[in-house]
Design a protein around this motif. Structure first.
Motif, PDB file in Angstrom:
ATOM      1  N   ARG A 106      46.332  23.246  54.832  1.00 33.56           N
ATOM      2  CA  ARG A 106      47.416  23.586  53.900  1.00 33.56           C
ATOM      3  C   ARG A 106      46.901  23.750  52.480  1.00 33.56           C
ATOM      4  O   ARG A 106      47.366  24.614  51.733  1.00 33.56           O
ATOM      5  N   HIS A 107      45.941  22.927  52.092  1.00 32.89           N
ATOM      6  CA  HIS A 107      45.344  23.050  50.762  1.00 32.89           C
ATOM      7  C   HIS A 107      44.676  24.412  50.594  1.00 32.89           C
ATOM      8  O   HIS A 107      44.867  25.090  49.583  1.00 32.89           O
ATOM      9  N   HIS A 108      43.886  24.829  51.595  1.00 37.78           N
ATOM     10  CA  HIS A 108      43.200  26.113  51.502  1.00 37.78           C
ATOM     11  C   HIS A 108      44.183  27.278  51.560  1.00 37.78           C
ATOM     12  O   HIS A 108      43.976  28.293  50.878  1.00 37.78           O
ATOM     13  N   ALA A 109      45.248  27.142  52.327  1.00 40.05           N
ATOM     14  CA  ALA A 109      46.258  28.198  52.364  1.00 40.05           C
ATOM     15  C   ALA A 109      46.906  28.362  50.991  1.00 40.05           C
ATOM     16  O   ALA A 109      47.077  29.491  50.507  1.00 40.05           O
ATOM     17  N   ALA A 110      47.253  27.270  50.347  1.00 39.19           N
ATOM     18  CA  ALA A 110      47.855  27.342  49.007  1.00 39.19           C
ATOM     19  C   ALA A 110      46.855  27.897  47.996  1.00 39.19           C
ATOM     20  O   ALA A 110      47.222  28.693  47.117  1.00 39.19           O
ATOM     21  N   ARG A 111      45.588  27.519  48.124  1.00 39.88           N
ATOM     22  CA  ARG A 111      44.558  28.009  47.211  1.00 39.88           C
ATOM     23  C   ARG A 111      44.367  29.521  47.356  1.00 39.88           C
ATOM     24  O   ARG A 111      44.299  30.251  46.357  1.00 39.88           O
ATOM     25  N   ILE A 112      44.327  30.010  48.584  1.00 40.16           N
ATOM     26  CA  ILE A 112      44.136  31.442  48.814  1.00 40.16           C
ATOM     27  C   ILE A 112      45.363  32.222  48.361  1.00 40.16           C
ATOM     28  O   ILE A 112      45.245  33.296  47.767  1.00 40.16           O
ATOM     29  N   LYS A 113      46.554  31.683  48.596  1.00 42.58           N
ATOM     30  CA  LYS A 113      47.771  32.349  48.131  1.00 42.58           C
ATOM     31  C   LYS A 113      47.784  32.455  46.605  1.00 42.58           C
ATOM     32  O   LYS A 113      48.207  33.466  46.043  1.00 42.58           O
ATOM     33  N   ARG A 114      47.328  31.402  45.932  1.00 42.18           N
ATOM     34  CA  ARG A 114      47.246  31.448  44.464  1.00 42.18           C
ATOM     35  C   ARG A 114      46.244  32.498  44.007  1.00 42.18           C
ATOM     36  O   ARG A 114      46.479  33.231  43.049  1.00 42.18           O
ATOM     37  N   ALA A 115      45.128  32.595  44.707  1.00 37.28           N
ATOM     38  CA  ALA A 115      44.080  33.532  44.312  1.00 37.28           C
ATOM     39  C   ALA A 115      44.490  34.981  44.573  1.00 37.28           C
ATOM     40  O   ALA A 115      44.087  35.884  43.832  1.00 37.28           O
ATOM     41  N   ARG A 116      45.290  35.211  45.611  1.00 33.63           N
ATOM     42  CA  ARG A 116      45.673  36.573  45.982  1.00 33.63           C
ATOM     43  C   ARG A 116      47.055  36.951  45.479  1.00 33.63           C
ATOM     44  O   ARG A 116      47.649  37.912  45.958  1.00 33.63           O
ATOM     45  N   ARG A 117      47.547  36.227  44.510  1.00 33.72           N
ATOM     46  CA  ARG A 117      48.891  36.480  43.996  1.00 33.72           C
ATOM     47  C   ARG A 117      49.009  37.876  43.387  1.00 33.72           C
ATOM     48  O   ARG A 117      50.016  38.549  43.560  1.00 33.72           O
ATOM     49  N   PHE A 118      47.977  38.348  42.713  1.00 36.91           N
ATOM     50  CA  PHE A 118      48.050  39.635  42.026  1.00 36.91           C
ATOM     51  C   PHE A 118      47.204  40.702  42.705  1.00 36.91           C
ATOM     52  O   PHE A 118      46.644  41.561  42.043  1.00 36.91           O
ATOM     53  N   TYR A 119      47.104  40.654  44.035  1.00 32.82           N
ATOM     54  CA  TYR A 119      46.376  41.695  44.759  1.00 32.82           C
ATOM     55  C   TYR A 119      47.099  43.018  44.614  1.00 32.82           C
ATOM     56  O   TYR A 119      48.323  43.081  44.572  1.00 32.82           O
ATOM     57  N   PHE A 120      46.348  44.083  44.561  1.00 33.12           N
ATOM     58  CA  PHE A 120      46.840  45.469  44.517  1.00 33.12           C
ATOM     59  C   PHE A 120      47.676  45.752  43.277  1.00 33.12           C
ATOM     60  O   PHE A 120      48.468  46.675  43.261  1.00 33.12           O
ATOM     61  N   GLY A 121      47.500  44.969  42.219  1.00 36.63           N
ATOM     62  CA  GLY A 121      48.212  45.221  40.970  1.00 36.63           C
ATOM     63  C   GLY A 121      49.686  44.867  41.016  1.00 36.63           C
ATOM     64  O   GLY A 121      50.451  45.311  40.174  1.00 36.63           O
ATOM     65  N   ILE A 122      50.089  44.084  41.991  1.00 33.33           N
ATOM     66  CA  ILE A 122      51.491  43.705  42.154  1.00 33.33           C
ATOM     67  C   ILE A 122      51.583  42.181  42.133  1.00 33.33           C
ATOM     68  O   ILE A 122      50.712  41.505  42.663  1.00 33.33           O
ATOM     69  N   ASP A 123      52.651  41.664  41.541  1.00 33.01           N
ATOM     70  CA  ASP A 123      52.882  40.221  41.589  1.00 33.01           C
ATOM     71  C   ASP A 123      53.493  39.899  42.946  1.00 33.01           C
ATOM     72  O   ASP A 123      54.678  40.142  43.191  1.00 33.01           O
TER      73      ASP A 123
END
Length: 74
Positions: free
Chosen positions: A10-27
């Protein structure tokens, strides 16, 4: 001793979601479904620009760098 595998996952899932929040120029934080898809599949499609270069008969970036350093050493 308690197994921490679920907490770590769960920690790594939350970390990756935080890191990929602005993928493709979209929030992506507003669309939870899209953010969940980005957790498991960071590429939007499998076209020749986004997908695995080996499927198109090319070498990956790390393989190109390895070949380049190998030719320079020889």
């Amino acid at each position: 001793m308690k197994d921490l595998a679920r907490a770590l996952r769960r920690h790594h899932a939350a970390r990756i979601k935080r890191a990929r929040r602005f993928y493709f120029g979209i929030d992506n934080s507003t669309d939870l479904r899209r953010l969940g898809k980005l957790l498991n599949t960071p590429t939007p499609c499998s076209c020749w620009m986004c997908g695995n270069p080996r499927r198109q008969g090319e070498l990956s970036v790390s393989e190109l760098l390895h070949a380049l350093t190998w030719h320079e050493d020889a």
